[in-house]
Design a protein around this motif. Structure first.
Motif, PDB file in Angstrom:
ATOM      1  N   SER A  10       0.820  -1.213   0.000  1.00 15.69           N
ATOM      2  CA  SER A  10       0.000   0.000   0.000  1.00 15.69           C
ATOM      3  C   SER A  10       0.857   1.268   0.000  1.00 15.69           C
ATOM      4  CB  SER A  10      -0.922  -0.008   1.217  1.00 15.69           C
ATOM      5  OG  SER A  10      -1.810   1.068   1.149  1.00 15.69           O
ATOM      6  N   HIS A  11       1.971   1.230   0.751  1.00 17.23           N
ATOM      7  CA  HIS A  11       2.796   2.444   0.841  1.00 17.23           C
ATOM      8  C   HIS A  11       4.189   2.222   0.261  1.00 17.23           C
ATOM      9  CE1 HIS A  11      -0.339   2.649   4.011  1.00 17.23           C
ATOM     10  NE2 HIS A  11      -0.554   3.789   3.385  1.00 17.23           N
ATOM     11  N   ARG A  40     -12.758   4.231  -9.681  1.00 17.94           N
ATOM     12  CA  ARG A  40     -12.486   3.541  -8.414  1.00 17.94           C
ATOM     13  C   ARG A  40     -12.045   4.511  -7.319  1.00 17.94           C
ATOM     14  NH1 ARG A  40      -8.707   1.091  -5.021  1.00 17.94           N
ATOM     15  NH2 ARG A  40      -7.374   2.748  -5.790  1.00 17.94           N
ATOM     16  N   ARG A  49      -6.646   9.354   1.336  1.00 18.05           N
ATOM     17  CA  ARG A  49      -5.584   8.845   0.455  1.00 18.05           C
ATOM     18  C   ARG A  49      -5.940   9.106  -1.017  1.00 18.05           C
ATOM     19  NH1 ARG A  49      -1.958   4.190   0.455  1.00 18.05           N
ATOM     20  NH2 ARG A  49      -0.841   4.371  -1.512  1.00 18.05           N
ATOM     21  N   MET A  50      -7.236   9.080  -1.314  1.00 19.06           N
ATOM     22  CA  MET A  50      -7.646   9.262  -2.713  1.00 19.06           C
ATOM     23  C   MET A  50      -7.381  10.682  -3.212  1.00 19.06           C
ATOM     24  SD  MET A  50      -8.334   6.411  -3.875  1.00 19.06           S
ATOM     25  CE  MET A  50      -7.053   5.836  -2.772  1.00 19.06           C
ATOM     26  N   ASP A  81       1.905   8.362  -2.598  1.00 18.83           N
ATOM     27  CA  ASP A  81       2.107   8.522  -1.149  1.00 18.83           C
ATOM     28  C   ASP A  81       3.459   7.969  -0.698  1.00 18.83           C
ATOM     29  OD1 ASP A  81       1.102   9.471   1.257  1.00 18.83           O
ATOM     30  OD2 ASP A  81       0.353   7.509   1.864  1.00 18.83           O
ATOM     31  N   HIS A 100      -9.755  -6.988  10.561  1.00 19.54           N
ATOM     32  CA  HIS A 100      -8.730  -6.778   9.538  1.00 19.54           C
ATOM     33  C   HIS A 100      -7.843  -8.021   9.507  1.00 19.54           C
ATOM     34  CE1 HIS A 100      -6.288  -4.373   6.829  1.00 19.54           C
ATOM     35  NE2 HIS A 100      -7.182  -3.400   6.936  1.00 19.54           N
ATOM     36  N   SER A 122      -4.027  -4.372   2.496  1.00 20.86           N
ATOM     37  CA  SER A 122      -4.751  -3.133   2.185  1.00 20.86           C
ATOM     38  C   SER A 122      -5.450  -3.231   0.831  1.00 20.86           C
ATOM     39  CB  SER A 122      -3.758  -1.968   2.152  1.00 20.86           C
ATOM     40  OG  SER A 122      -4.331  -0.867   1.479  1.00 20.86           O
ATOM     41  N   ALA A 123      -6.603  -2.610   0.756  1.00 27.48           N
ATOM     42  CA  ALA A 123      -7.359  -2.599  -0.499  1.00 27.48           C
ATOM     43  C   ALA A 123      -6.721  -1.700  -1.555  1.00 27.48           C
ATOM     44  CB  ALA A 123      -8.789  -2.158  -0.240  1.00 27.48           C
ATOM     45  N   ARG A 124      -5.563  -1.140  -1.257  1.00 24.88           N
ATOM     46  CA  ARG A 124      -4.813  -0.409  -2.292  1.00 24.88           C
ATOM     47  C   ARG A 124      -4.599  -1.315  -3.514  1.00 24.88           C
ATOM     48  NH1 ARG A 124      -4.090   3.650  -5.136  1.00 24.88           N
ATOM     49  NH2 ARG A 124      -2.087   3.856  -6.137  1.00 24.88           N
ATOM     50  N   THR A 126      -6.439  -3.185  -4.962  1.00 18.21           N
ATOM     51  CA  THR A 126      -7.558  -3.291  -5.906  1.00 18.21           C
ATOM     52  C   THR A 126      -7.396  -2.339  -7.095  1.00 18.21           C
ATOM     53  OG1 THR A 126      -8.928  -1.720  -4.669  1.00 18.21           O
ATOM     54  CG2 THR A 126      -9.166  -4.061  -4.118  1.00 18.21           C
ATOM     55  N   ARG A 325      -5.381   5.824   8.739  1.00 20.26           N
ATOM     56  CA  ARG A 325      -6.150   6.530   7.697  1.00 20.26           C
ATOM     57  C   ARG A 325      -6.889   5.523   6.812  1.00 20.26           C
ATOM     58  NH1 ARG A 325      -2.399   9.627   3.667  1.00 20.26           N
ATOM     59  NH2 ARG A 325      -1.844   7.466   3.327  1.00 20.26           N
ATOM     60  N   SER A 326      -8.152   5.765   6.590  1.00 24.18           N
ATOM     61  CA  SER A 326      -8.943   4.765   5.860  1.00 24.18           C
ATOM     62  C   SER A 326     -10.222   5.366   5.291  1.00 24.18           C
ATOM     63  CB  SER A 326      -9.276   3.620   6.818  1.00 24.18           C
ATOM     64  OG  SER A 326      -9.761   2.540   6.088  1.00 24.18           O
ATOM     65  N   ASP A 327     -10.999   4.533   4.601  1.00 22.29           N
ATOM     66  CA  ASP A 327     -12.293   4.975   4.073  1.00 22.29           C
ATOM     67  C   ASP A 327     -13.356   4.834   5.166  1.00 22.29           C
ATOM     68  OD1 ASP A 327     -10.812   4.983   1.772  1.00 22.29           O
ATOM     69  OD2 ASP A 327     -12.075   3.609   0.658  1.00 22.29           O
ATOM     70  N   ARG A 333     -16.753   2.610  -4.183  1.00 21.41           N
ATOM     71  CA  ARG A 333     -15.502   2.330  -4.908  1.00 21.41           C
ATOM     72  C   ARG A 333     -15.357   0.839  -5.176  1.00 21.41           C
ATOM     73  NH1 ARG A 333     -10.482   3.860  -3.645  1.00 21.41           N
ATOM     74  NH2 ARG A 333     -10.393   3.654  -1.386  1.00 21.41           N
TER      75      ARG A 333
HETATM   76  C1  EPS Z   1      -6.858   0.936   3.058  1.00 23.30           C
HETATM   77  C2  EPS Z   1      -6.538   2.062   3.771  1.00 23.30           C
HETATM   78  C3  EPS Z   1      -6.364   3.370   3.100  1.00 23.30           C
HETATM   79  C4  EPS Z   1      -7.161   3.389   1.828  1.00 23.30           C
HETATM   80  C5  EPS Z   1      -6.665   2.222   1.007  1.00 23.30           C
HETATM   81  C6  EPS Z   1      -7.159   0.968   1.633  1.00 23.30           C
HETATM   82  O1  EPS Z   1      -5.038   3.581   2.715  1.00 23.30           O
HETATM   83  P1  EPS Z   1      -4.122   4.582   3.536  1.00 23.30           P
HETATM   84  O2  EPS Z   1      -3.855   3.903   4.842  1.00 23.30           O
HETATM   85  O3  EPS Z   1      -2.849   4.780   2.761  1.00 23.30           O
HETATM   86  O4  EPS Z   1      -4.878   5.864   3.663  1.00 23.30           O
HETATM   87  O5  EPS Z   1      -7.019   4.622   1.179  1.00 23.30           O
HETATM   88  O6  EPS Z   1      -7.116   2.296  -0.293  1.00 23.30           O
HETATM   89  C7  EPS Z   1      -6.281   2.783  -1.228  1.00 23.30           C
HETATM   90  C8  EPS Z   1      -5.108   3.340  -0.990  1.00 23.30           C
HETATM   91  C9  EPS Z   1      -6.817   2.631  -2.579  1.00 23.30           C
HETATM   92  O7  EPS Z   1      -6.138   3.022  -3.551  1.00 23.30           O
HETATM   93  O8  EPS Z   1      -7.945   2.123  -2.665  1.00 23.30           O
HETATM   94  C10 EPS Z   1      -6.916  -0.362   3.722  1.00 23.30           C
HETATM   95  O9  EPS Z   1      -6.453  -0.477   4.849  1.00 23.30           O
HETATM   96  O10 EPS Z   1      -7.458  -1.325   3.124  1.00 23.30           O
END
Ligand code: EPS
Length: 388
Positions: A10-11, A40, A49-50, A81, A100, A122-124, A126, A325-327, A333
């Motif tokens: 994800s990062h 998406r 993050r979006m 990021d 999780h 992480s769903a990143r 996707t 940080r999350s949705d 999406r």
């Molecule tokens: C996610 C946590 C968040 C979401 C991420 C999925 O990421 P971050 O911790 O960097 O803010 O934004 O989704 C995406 C980055 C994406 O592109 O969809 C998680 O924990 O699943």
């Protein structure tokens, strides 16, 4: 066989993807991926993050002179990021978030820091699937097969689609911030998302997917792993936070009977047509020519500001899970991710059905395919001797 792999955290610096088994000769450029990658990234309930990512993809293999070559298609999607994570020193994450992958992944891999699991769960990831889905969608569209989605429920807000065709629902969903083709439900969903966000909580929902103009004959009844229904189930249930899936009437079948639940067959102008589509376009694990209808239930995601009861794995003391940080509500999406996974499965099944190394070979076979016309059937009025 059409298959794909994704890699990347994800990062980390980027997501990397490889699509293998795709036919040669299809025009493809980065613009073909941009629309779905952008879809998406939008929708009510998305996290901050979006605002950072632009999901600009780069094709690094399998496409020359603007066309697929039959070689693996390789794509990279940079994580913008990453600049804020490179060389970053952070305290270990030691309190698993219930719901999780944190605890289960650490139990499995013995991670010294739960973040090592989080990065890949992480769903990143996707974003990569959506890029692959966009390529498959383009192949399907060549044959008139389209895939759309909409939200039918978020938390307790249910949409009302009475009188709306699938096409109308799909079209109107694109105009709704909640990807919901019911303006009144959209308003209530946006309110519910605001309330959940202010309370530091998250919401789940129901996503409906439809594939239109699917020809009969994709998938097969002859073996468990060739059934299109089971292939869709594996693909769609692999989307993070999806906890249930229904095909057609799904769980609703339980209240009907055998004589009332199925889709009558009638002959209309030489075509074998159906009186309804409770089966969701799949019978015996094979597409039957009706729209393929799937419903996905997404749980409220596990990362909440409120936190959930957990244990600090360093001290052994009770603790509340910490916020990352999350949705708030990724349903709108995730619908686009569902479309992508459906496109990948259907493109794979179409390739098996049509065969060929190039799209022009597929085109030839497409025109020879048995359609739903009575004259295409080969059933004869002759006795059959089994085991002669
Ligand atoms: C996610 C946590 C968040 C979401 C991420 C999925 O990421 P971050 O911790 O960097 O803010 O934004 O989704 C995406 C980055 C994406 O592109 O969809 C998680 O924990 O699943």
């Amino acid at each position: 066989m059409l298959r794909f792999l994704t890699a990347g955290e994800s990062h980390g610096p980027s997501l990397t993807l490889i699509l293998e088994g795709f036919p040669a000769g299809m025009p493809l450029d980065i613009q073909d991926l941009a629309a779905d990658l952008g879809r998406r990234q939008t929708g009510a309930g998305s996290g901050d993050r979006m605002k950072i990512e632009d999901d600009g993809a780069r094709i690094t293999g399998g496409v020359l002179a603007g066309h697929t070559t039959g070689a693996p298609v390789a794509i990279t999607i940079p994580n913008k990021d990453f600049i804020s994570w490179e060389k970053k020193v952070i305290d270990p994450m030691s309190i698993p978030r219930p719901g999780h992958a944190d605890l289960a992944a650490a139990l499995k891999y013995g991670y010294p820091d739960l973040r090592l699991g989080l990065e890949r769960s992480s769903a990143r990831e996707t974003a990569a699937r959506v890029a692959i889905g966009a390529i498959c969608r383009k192949l399907l569209l060549r044959y008139g097969i389209s895939i759309g989605s909409y939200i039918s429920q978020i938390a307790s807000v249910r949409a009302n689609f009475t009188g709306k065709t699938l096409e109308e629902r799909i079209r109107q969903a694109e105009e709704s911030a909640a990807r919901c083709p019911d303006p009144e439900a959209t308003r209530k969903i946006l309110q519910a998302i605001d309330i959940a966000a202010n309370a530091g909580d998250t919401l789940g929902g129901v996503i409906e997917l439809a594939a239109l103009n699917v020809p009969p004959g994709l998938g097969s009844h002859v073996h468990w792993d060739r059934r299109l229904s089971s292939r869709l189930a594996q693909a769609l249930m692999s989307i993070p936070a999806i906890k249930a899936m229904e095909i057609g009437e799904g769980a609703g079948f339980v209240s009907g009977s055998g004589s009332t639940s199925h889709d009558g067959i009638k002959l209309q102008d030489g075509r074998l047509e159906r009186t309804s589509n409770h089966a969701g376009g799949l019978e015996g694990g094979i597409s039957n020519g009706e729209p393929i209808l799937v419903r996905l239930v997404m749980k409220p995601i596990a990362t909440t500001r409120i936190g959930s009861p957990s244990v600090n794995l360093i001290s052994g003391e009770s603790a509340v899970s910490r916020y990352e940080r999350s949705d708030v509500c990724p349903g709108p999406r995730a619908a686009v991710v569902g479309e992508a996974m459906m496109a990948i499965v259907l493109a794979g099944a179409l390739l098996e059905k049509l065969g060929g190394d190039t799209v022009s070979e597929m085109d030839q076979r497409w025109f020879q395919m048995r359609t739903g016309r009575l004259e295409n059937m080969e059933v004869r009025d002759e006795p059959t001797v089994f085991w002669p």
